[in-house]
Design an enzyme around this catalytic site. Structure first.
Site: not given
Length: 725
Positions: A395, A455
């Protein structure tokens, strides 16, 4: 579904449950645990020590959390119900259908609690001349203003629709507000009309006033005048509704042409999100039973999936409210401004690369600036010795300085490789945009693996100086997002340790050739090399019995194998302390099972986000790992995650001190009881500690570092709170 099929499915589920062998005496369902966590978020909105406007924001955060819970978790369970062999929850032995029943039974109480807190806050805000008004409360002058605004700015962009033979039932977009209206035509036939709230209209209508803030929520304005949009009909009843749809899309389930750009595939997949099946219907205040039956029939929802709310369905307007308050009022109703400081271990005017070469550096967000890491990337982008920068991105901030510095590196002829995860839930469109921009700038873009999200938070800078290769490796517990780094507590480790650097190099090589089974010397890398190592570390402490000690800080704990290993360690006498912000499927304090396990959860001004895993009691041989992985099955088995060892003794002490202060929190912490409920921690004769306030105060003292006062302050705080490290 027919009654016969329901009975047949029920028998199959009961048969599967009979074969369930797991011990459920010390575990709880993840969904119920999550709802308890979100209730804890809501409790911050009723804490008199939290400023009023911040309390209102906590209601908005609670609401946003609940929206995502229904889109993802309830959506996922709804899909599982449809499977021929729906899986049994390995913490409770319950079927997906039974878990949904538990959720639908628990949620209405949260709606009631939200309304009670919201109404109290609205009352208290009026003491500060902040009024959320209904039309009937307006003065004559204000009513004229609202009527004029409606006629000129709202009415021209409304799109009313009647459902009849020629106008089908409309598609209700996920989480969008609509007015549903029961009508009678001139033949006295019942019809239904719909009116969507136009997105271009502001969420709140501020009334003209100089000394206070008086406003209406725009849906209340439209509800008031909705009859005008259906003037040829008799309006019988009307209400505001919102439909939540399943948003748990798995892009890897969708077939795509291997020759296509994966970004193009993701764009097509995302279009499906708004059309997936409904999982929740929300009603604002009241609605007639006839309208409710009509909506449930059209949306294929059970009454248990319908929730009535007396507070606004969409609370996003709260975050824009502060800009409309008088400055002095907003200041008095908000948290005192906190500005992160540069870490005292960093010399501001010296090369960050040279400093990392001298010693490892740990940053502690949001108390310390992320800017120090960004300066590392900027310096690497122009350093003639730097050969390449490789980074994984999950992100990013809306305006990302990191992206600017990566593009700068390309301009300076560095090789820049970005592993961009396009499947970061609800950030997919943003990541598609960033990957386009970075690729156009000359970066090499990788997309990860089918079935496994990447991730991990790792960055590798490779330098060649005097003929030798040198690695600078950064491992983080949070995203490379300048915005969230100001509100999430995270750790950022920067090191030139050669063994970690070689592992990082191997990691990026493996990512480039789709090798998930690579072997590493220092890094723990999921999905194949992390969970087994954590289990081994737990086993090592279990062998020590009463001399063993385990401390874990994470967002969530759901992995059944890890839970069972922790219970086994507890039964051997190992001291276990867990700091878990969100979901926790392990129940502590169960006799002969988990009596040596203590678990706390902290919800405060900042979102606790760091993952820290400590094994051992003595500072000399304690193992400390930090990284991106929670102990959830999705992290340990279905994601590419990294945990890195902390090898520097001073940084070990830093982290142990962070954990020590956090464990002692008695203000924002809640402990988990054996039944899974959260309770306040009795202070007794101890000093009350708000761990986040402690770290903020410590950070505010960094600017006096050059006088040596910081050392005396740390000593004073350690003595006062009896800190160990």
């Amino acid at each position: 579904m027919s009654k016969f099929k329901q009975d047949k499915n029920s028998k199959k589920q009961n048969q599967r449950k009979k074969t369930f062998k797991k011990d459920t005496s010390y575990t709880q369902n993840r969904e119920i645990s999550w709802l308890r966590f979100n209730e804890r978020v809501l409790e911050e909105a009723s804490d008199p020590n939290v400023p009023l406007y911040e309390r209102l924001k906590f209601i908005a955060i609670f609401t946003s959390n609940l929206d995502e819970f229904f889109m993802v978790r309830v959506g996922s369970l709804t899909d599982l119900v449809l499977l021929k062999k729906s899986p049994i929850d390995n913490k409770t032995g319950k079927t997906p259908s039974e878990q949904l029943d538990d959720i639908f039974d628990a949620v209405p109480k949260l709606y009631e609690k939200r309304y009670k807190i919201f109404s109290n806050l609205e009352r208290d805000l009026r003491l500060y001349d902040i009024y959320n008004l209904k039309y009937d409360e307006l003065s004559k002058k204000e009513k004229d203003f609202v009527v004029n605004y409606y006629e000129n700015f709202i009415k021209p962009v409304l799109s009313p629709q009647v459902v009849d033979l020629h106008h089908p039932f409309p598609h209700l977009i996920n989480n969008k507000l609509y007015l549903v209206i029961k009508l009678k035509n001139e033949k006295k036939e019942t019809l239904y009309g719909f009116l969507s709230l136009p997105s271009m209209v502001p969420k709140i209508l501020t009334l003209p006033c100089t000394s206070s803030l008086r406003y209406m929520i725009v849906e209340d304005v439209i509800l008031k005048f909705a009859d005008q949009a259906f003037s040829m009909y008799e309006v019988i009843d009307k209400s505001i509704i919102r439909v939540t749809r399943n948003a748990d899309i798995n892009p890897d389930d969708e077939q795509y042409d291997i020759d296509d750009d994966y970004r193009h595939h993701m764009k097509k997949v995302l279009k499906k999100r708004s059309r997936l099946r409904p999982v929740r219907l929300e009603i604002y205040r009241n609605i007639s039973l006839q309208i409710l039956d009509y909506l449930c029939d059209k949306l294929n929802l059970k009454k248990s999936q319908v929730f009535k709310s007396k507070s606004p369905l969409d609370m996003k307007y709260v975050f824009s409210l502060g800009d409309k308050m008088p400055k002095l009022t907003r200041r008095s109703l908000s948290y005192e401004q906190f500005i992160p400081k540069t870490s005292p271990t960093i010399k501001p005017h010296e090369s960050i690369i040279k400093q990392i070469i001298k010693h490892d550096i740990l940053l502690f967000y949001p108390y310390e600036k992320m800017n120090s890491f960004l300066m590392l990337i900027k310096e690497a982008a122009i350093d003639p010795c730097v050969v390449s920068i490789k980074i994984t991105i999950y992100r990013l901030a809306t305006n990302s300085m990191l992206v600017d510095y990566l593009k700068l590196a390309v301009e300076n002829k560095k090789e820049v490789i970005v592993l961009m995860e396009l499947r970061a839930r609800f950030d997919e469109e943003s990541n598609i945009k960033w990957s386009d921009e970075l690729e156009q700038a000359g970066c090499k873009i990788l997309y990860g693996f089918e079935g496994y999200k990447v991730h991990s938070k790792i960055c590798l800078i490779t330098r060649r100086e005097k003929g030798k290769i040198q690695y600078i490796t950064q491992i983080g517990t949070g995203n490379y997002n300048e915005s969230t780094a100001k509100v999430y507590t995270d750790l950022c480790l920067m090191t030139t340790n050669n063994l970690i650097g070689k592992d990082a190099y191997t990691f990026f090589q493996n990512m480039a050739i789709s090798n998930l089974s690579g072997e590493y010397g220092k890094l723990l890398v999921a999905p194949h090399g992390l969970k087994n190592k954590i289990i081994n570390f737990i086993d090592d402490e279990t062998a020590k019995c009463e001399n063993g000690k385990i401390i874990m800080k994470m967002n969530s704990l759901t992995d059944r194998e890890i839970i069972d290993k922790l219970a086994e360690a507890s039964q051997a006498g190992v001291e276990i302390k867990l700091i878990i912000r969100g979901i926790c499927c392990l129940l502590p304090g169960i006799n002969d099972k988990t009596e040596n396990i203590k678990i706390i959860s902290i919800v405060g001004r900042f979102l606790e986000h760091s993952r820290i895993y400590c094994f051992g009691r003595c500072l000399d041989n304690i193992k400390i790992y930090i990284g991106s992985a929670d102990m959830m099955t999705r992290n340990t088995q279905k994601r590419v995650e990294i945990l890195a060892p902390v090898l520097d003794e001073n940084i070990k002490k830093q982290i142990l001190n962070i954990l020590d202060v956090t464990e002692r929190d008695t203000i924002k912490a809640r402990r988990i009881k054996p039944n899974g409920e959260l309770e306040k921690i009795p202070i007794g004769g101890a000093v009350a500690i708000d761990s986040q306030a402690y770290f903020m105060n410590l950070s505010n003292s960094y600017d006096i570092n050059e006088n040596g006062k910081i050392k005396r302050l740390i000593k004073f705080l350690k003595d006062k709170f009896k800190l160990k490290y």
